[in-house]
Design a protein around this motif. Sequence first.
Motif, PDB file in Angstrom:
ATOM      1  N   LEU A  22      43.753 -23.285 -89.389  1.00 59.09           N
ATOM      2  CA  LEU A  22      42.633 -24.206 -89.554  1.00 59.09           C
ATOM      3  C   LEU A  22      41.294 -23.478 -89.462  1.00 59.09           C
ATOM      4  O   LEU A  22      41.076 -22.691 -88.547  1.00 59.09           O
ATOM      5  N   THR A  23      40.379 -23.764 -90.427  1.00 52.05           N
ATOM      6  CA  THR A  23      39.031 -23.189 -90.385  1.00 52.05           C
ATOM      7  C   THR A  23      37.950 -24.268 -90.356  1.00 52.05           C
ATOM      8  O   THR A  23      36.879 -24.046 -89.807  1.00 52.05           O
ATOM      9  N   GLU A  24      38.218 -25.424 -90.998  1.00 50.35           N
ATOM     10  CA  GLU A  24      37.241 -26.517 -91.041  1.00 50.35           C
ATOM     11  C   GLU A  24      37.952 -27.843 -90.862  1.00 50.35           C
ATOM     12  O   GLU A  24      39.084 -28.012 -91.301  1.00 50.35           O
ATOM     13  N   ILE A  25      37.254 -28.781 -90.234  1.00 53.13           N
ATOM     14  CA  ILE A  25      37.768 -30.139 -90.082  1.00 53.13           C
ATOM     15  C   ILE A  25      36.648 -31.097 -90.445  1.00 53.13           C
ATOM     16  O   ILE A  25      35.526 -30.932 -89.991  1.00 53.13           O
ATOM     17  N   GLY A  27      34.731 -31.192 -92.947  1.00 55.12           N
ATOM     18  CA  GLY A  27      33.568 -30.498 -93.493  1.00 55.12           C
ATOM     19  C   GLY A  27      32.820 -29.605 -92.518  1.00 55.12           C
ATOM     20  O   GLY A  27      31.831 -28.984 -92.892  1.00 55.12           O
ATOM     21  N   GLN A  28      33.272 -29.518 -91.268  1.00 55.34           N
ATOM     22  CA  GLN A  28      32.583 -28.717 -90.257  1.00 55.34           C
ATOM     23  C   GLN A  28      33.474 -27.554 -89.803  1.00 55.34           C
ATOM     24  O   GLN A  28      34.654 -27.766 -89.542  1.00 55.34           O
ATOM     25  N   PRO A  29      32.905 -26.348 -89.681  1.00 50.47           N
ATOM     26  CA  PRO A  29      33.695 -25.240 -89.133  1.00 50.47           C
ATOM     27  C   PRO A  29      34.173 -25.601 -87.730  1.00 50.47           C
ATOM     28  O   PRO A  29      33.441 -26.246 -86.976  1.00 50.47           O
ATOM     29  N   ILE A  30      35.393 -25.215 -87.406  1.00 46.05           N
ATOM     30  CA  ILE A  30      35.900 -25.543 -86.073  1.00 46.05           C
ATOM     31  C   ILE A  30      35.227 -24.651 -85.033  1.00 46.05           C
ATOM     32  O   ILE A  30      34.894 -23.503 -85.301  1.00 46.05           O
ATOM     33  N   LYS A  31      34.995 -25.230 -83.879  1.00 45.51           N
ATOM     34  CA  LYS A  31      34.420 -24.508 -82.739  1.00 45.51           C
ATOM     35  C   LYS A  31      35.424 -24.636 -81.598  1.00 45.51           C
ATOM     36  O   LYS A  31      35.625 -25.724 -81.071  1.00 45.51           O
ATOM     37  N   LEU A  32      36.044 -23.532 -81.269  1.00 44.13           N
ATOM     38  CA  LEU A  32      37.075 -23.549 -80.236  1.00 44.13           C
ATOM     39  C   LEU A  32      36.590 -22.879 -78.964  1.00 44.13           C
ATOM     40  O   LEU A  32      35.967 -21.820 -79.015  1.00 44.13           O
ATOM     41  N   LYS A  33      36.891 -23.490 -77.862  1.00 46.57           N
ATOM     42  CA  LYS A  33      36.593 -22.863 -76.564  1.00 46.57           C
ATOM     43  C   LYS A  33      37.552 -21.705 -76.316  1.00 46.57           C
ATOM     44  O   LYS A  33      37.214 -20.741 -75.659  1.00 46.57           O
ATOM     45  N   ASN A  34      38.745 -21.796 -76.892  1.00 52.17           N
ATOM     46  CA  ASN A  34      39.734 -20.730 -76.793  1.00 52.17           C
ATOM     47  C   ASN A  34      40.138 -20.296 -78.211  1.00 52.17           C
ATOM     48  O   ASN A  34      41.087 -20.825 -78.777  1.00 52.17           O
ATOM     49  N   ALA A  36      41.771 -17.949 -79.361  1.00 49.44           N
ATOM     50  CA  ALA A  36      43.149 -17.464 -79.499  1.00 49.44           C
ATOM     51  C   ALA A  36      44.114 -18.610 -79.795  1.00 49.44           C
ATOM     52  O   ALA A  36      45.228 -18.383 -80.252  1.00 49.44           O
ATOM     53  N   ALA A  37      43.693 -19.849 -79.545  1.00 50.63           N
ATOM     54  CA  ALA A  37      44.559 -21.015 -79.744  1.00 50.63           C
ATOM     55  C   ALA A  37      44.163 -21.766 -81.012  1.00 50.63           C
ATOM     56  O   ALA A  37      44.066 -22.983 -81.022  1.00 50.63           O
ATOM     57  N   ASN A  38      43.929 -21.031 -82.100  1.00 51.45           N
ATOM     58  CA  ASN A  38      43.534 -21.647 -83.375  1.00 51.45           C
ATOM     59  C   ASN A  38      44.679 -22.500 -83.930  1.00 51.45           C
ATOM     60  O   ASN A  38      45.796 -22.018 -84.055  1.00 51.45           O
ATOM     61  N   LYS A 122      40.356 -27.665 -93.968  1.00 50.21           N
ATOM     62  CA  LYS A 122      40.547 -26.434 -94.741  1.00 50.21           C
ATOM     63  C   LYS A 122      41.270 -25.424 -93.864  1.00 50.21           C
ATOM     64  O   LYS A 122      41.033 -25.344 -92.658  1.00 50.21           O
ATOM     65  N   PHE A 123      42.139 -24.666 -94.513  1.00 52.51           N
ATOM     66  CA  PHE A 123      42.956 -23.667 -93.841  1.00 52.51           C
ATOM     67  C   PHE A 123      42.885 -22.361 -94.612  1.00 52.51           C
ATOM     68  O   PHE A 123      42.674 -22.354 -95.814  1.00 52.51           O
ATOM     69  N   ILE A 124      43.077 -21.264 -93.899  1.00 52.28           N
ATOM     70  CA  ILE A 124      43.161 -19.962 -94.537  1.00 52.28           C
ATOM     71  C   ILE A 124      44.562 -19.406 -94.308  1.00 52.28           C
ATOM     72  O   ILE A 124      45.154 -19.618 -93.240  1.00 52.28           O
ATOM     73  N   LEU A 125      45.079 -18.726 -95.312  1.00 50.54           N
ATOM     74  CA  LEU A 125      46.403 -18.137 -95.212  1.00 50.54           C
ATOM     75  C   LEU A 125      46.371 -17.040 -94.152  1.00 50.54           C
ATOM     76  O   LEU A 125      45.534 -16.140 -94.203  1.00 50.54           O
ATOM     77  N   GLN A 126      47.273 -17.129 -93.178  1.00 46.94           N
ATOM     78  CA  GLN A 126      47.359 -16.146 -92.101  1.00 46.94           C
ATOM     79  C   GLN A 126      48.157 -14.959 -92.632  1.00 46.94           C
ATOM     80  O   GLN A 126      49.258 -15.141 -93.118  1.00 46.94           O
TER      81      GLN A 126
END
Length: 127
Positions: A22-25, A27-34, A36-38, A122-126
Motif C-alpha cells: 500500500l502507498t496511497e489510500i 488519494g492520500q499517501p499513507i503515513k505510518l507510525k511504524n 516497517a508494518a506497511n 494504490k499499491f506498488i509491486l514489492q
Amino acid sequence: MSKPTTTLPEKSQDITGKVWKLTEINGQPIKLKNPAANPYFTLNTKDMRYEGHGGCNGVGGTFEIKQEVMRIKFNQGMSTMIACDDLDTEHAFTQALLSADNYSVNGNILTLNKARMAPLAKFILQK
C-alpha cells in the motif's frame, strides 16, 4: 476447424502471485507510525484466497477475479484483532479491499477502484 483462441492479458498485467504494498489510500499517501508494518496483500489463485497484513493484523479471505475485464471482488475473511498505532490506516486498507470492484495496472502500480469513482487505494509491486 480449430478452436478460437482467447487472448489473455500480458503477464505484466497479471496481479496474482505478487506482493502489493500500500502507498496511497483515498488519494492520500499513507503515513505510518511504524513504516516497517506497511500494509500489503497477495492473491493466490491456487485456492482463490487473498492474504496480507493491514499493518497491525493479518487479513485474508477469498476473492474473485476476471482479469480479462479487470474486475475483482474481495470477500470478507478473517483478521486478527491486535491493537496498534496504525489502526486507522489498517481500517481504511481493509475497507478499500472490500469496496473494490475493479482495478487498473500501470507498470508496477496497482490501483483498486469502485465503479468510476476516484481510486480507493494504490499499491506498488514489492520486489
